[in-house]
Design a protein around this motif. Structure first.
Motif, PDB file in Angstrom:
ATOM      1  N   GLU A  62      88.789 -62.050  25.481  1.00 17.84           N
ATOM      2  CA  GLU A  62      90.151 -61.474  24.919  1.00 17.84           C
ATOM      3  C   GLU A  62      90.276 -61.180  23.602  1.00 17.84           C
ATOM      4  O   GLU A  62      90.634 -60.473  22.997  1.00 17.84           O
ATOM      5  N   PHE A 102      85.974 -58.233  28.937  1.00 17.43           N
ATOM      6  CA  PHE A 102      87.088 -58.766  29.415  1.00 17.43           C
ATOM      7  C   PHE A 102      87.511 -58.880  30.696  1.00 17.43           C
ATOM      8  O   PHE A 102      87.756 -59.818  31.256  1.00 17.43           O
ATOM      9  N   TYR A 103      87.516 -57.980  31.341  1.00 23.15           N
ATOM     10  CA  TYR A 103      87.680 -57.517  32.971  1.00 23.15           C
ATOM     11  C   TYR A 103      86.820 -58.533  33.643  1.00 23.15           C
ATOM     12  O   TYR A 103      87.367 -59.047  34.658  1.00 23.15           O
ATOM     13  N   CYS A 106      87.656 -62.361  32.605  1.00 19.56           N
ATOM     14  CA  CYS A 106      88.966 -62.765  32.615  1.00 19.56           C
ATOM     15  C   CYS A 106      89.679 -62.334  33.720  1.00 19.56           C
ATOM     16  O   CYS A 106      90.039 -60.994  33.587  1.00 19.56           O
ATOM     17  N   VAL A 108      92.454 -61.108  35.845  1.00 17.71           N
ATOM     18  CA  VAL A 108      93.881 -60.746  35.363  1.00 17.71           C
ATOM     19  C   VAL A 108      94.906 -61.061  36.535  1.00 17.71           C
ATOM     20  O   VAL A 108      95.608 -61.866  36.436  1.00 17.71           O
ATOM     21  N   ARG A 116      98.292 -64.614  33.538  1.00 21.47           N
ATOM     22  CA  ARG A 116      98.442 -63.343  34.103  1.00 21.47           C
ATOM     23  C   ARG A 116      99.370 -62.386  33.356  1.00 21.47           C
ATOM     24  O   ARG A 116      98.788 -61.053  32.993  1.00 21.47           O
ATOM     25  N   SER A 118     100.034 -62.687  30.200  1.00 22.30           N
ATOM     26  CA  SER A 118      99.486 -62.470  28.954  1.00 22.30           C
ATOM     27  C   SER A 118      98.292 -61.329  29.049  1.00 22.30           C
ATOM     28  O   SER A 118      98.130 -60.425  28.447  1.00 22.30           O
ATOM     29  N   ARG A 119      97.600 -61.517  30.240  1.00 23.60           N
ATOM     30  CA  ARG A 119      96.301 -60.500  30.369  1.00 23.60           C
ATOM     31  C   ARG A 119      96.769 -59.276  30.683  1.00 23.60           C
ATOM     32  O   ARG A 119      95.959 -58.134  30.327  1.00 23.60           O
TER      33      ARG A 119
END
Length: 145
Positions: A62, A102-103, A106, A108, A116, A118-119
């Protein structure tokens, strides 16, 4: 073809290749368009239409994505000042790579509600930067591929 024309440094030799231009991986327009459509698919799958909340960066992926986005305005200035659209091409390619990392690292839609939100906000911001960058280059984005 636009992206393939804008990608190389203007002072280097140009090599035409349909295979490279149309590849879904590597520094190509279809790869960047696919990254954008993947972001949009998160919102479709999650049935999310409005993104609210602040972005809280707790994971390394992130933070790397957010830090990279901070350079967007500097890259646009350099493109304008030096007439080098290849700077923007490379920036967007790196942005897509940071988003992919990121995906993968983390979740989503399966994250806890606060995380959730935030992402989702971070993904939305990434999509907006990617879209704006492609628009500057004259390349259309699609919501689905």
């Amino acid at each position: 073809m636009k992206y393939a024309d804008l990608l190389p440094n203007r002072q280097t030799d140009y090599v035409f290749s349909w295979d490279k231009m149309l590849a879904l991986n590597g520094n190509t327009a279809p790869y960047l368009q696919y990254a954008y459509t993947r972001i949009r698919s998160i919102f479709r799958k999650g049935e999310v239409s409005d993104v609210k909340g602040e972005i809280k960066l707790t994971e390394t992926a992130e933070l790397a994505l957010a830090k990279h986005m901070l350079n967007f305005s500097l890259v646009l200035e350099a493109v304008s000042d030096e007439y080098r659209p290849n700077f923007l091409c490379n920036y967007l390619y790196e942005l897509a790579g940071h988003f992919t990392a990121f995906y993968e690292a983390c979740p989503v839609l399966k994250a806890a509600p606060g995380v959730r939100a935030s992402r989702l906000a971070l993904a939305d911001l990434t999509g907006r930067v990617l879209k704006q960058g492609l628009d500057v280059l004259g390349i259309e984005t699609l919501d689905q591929m």
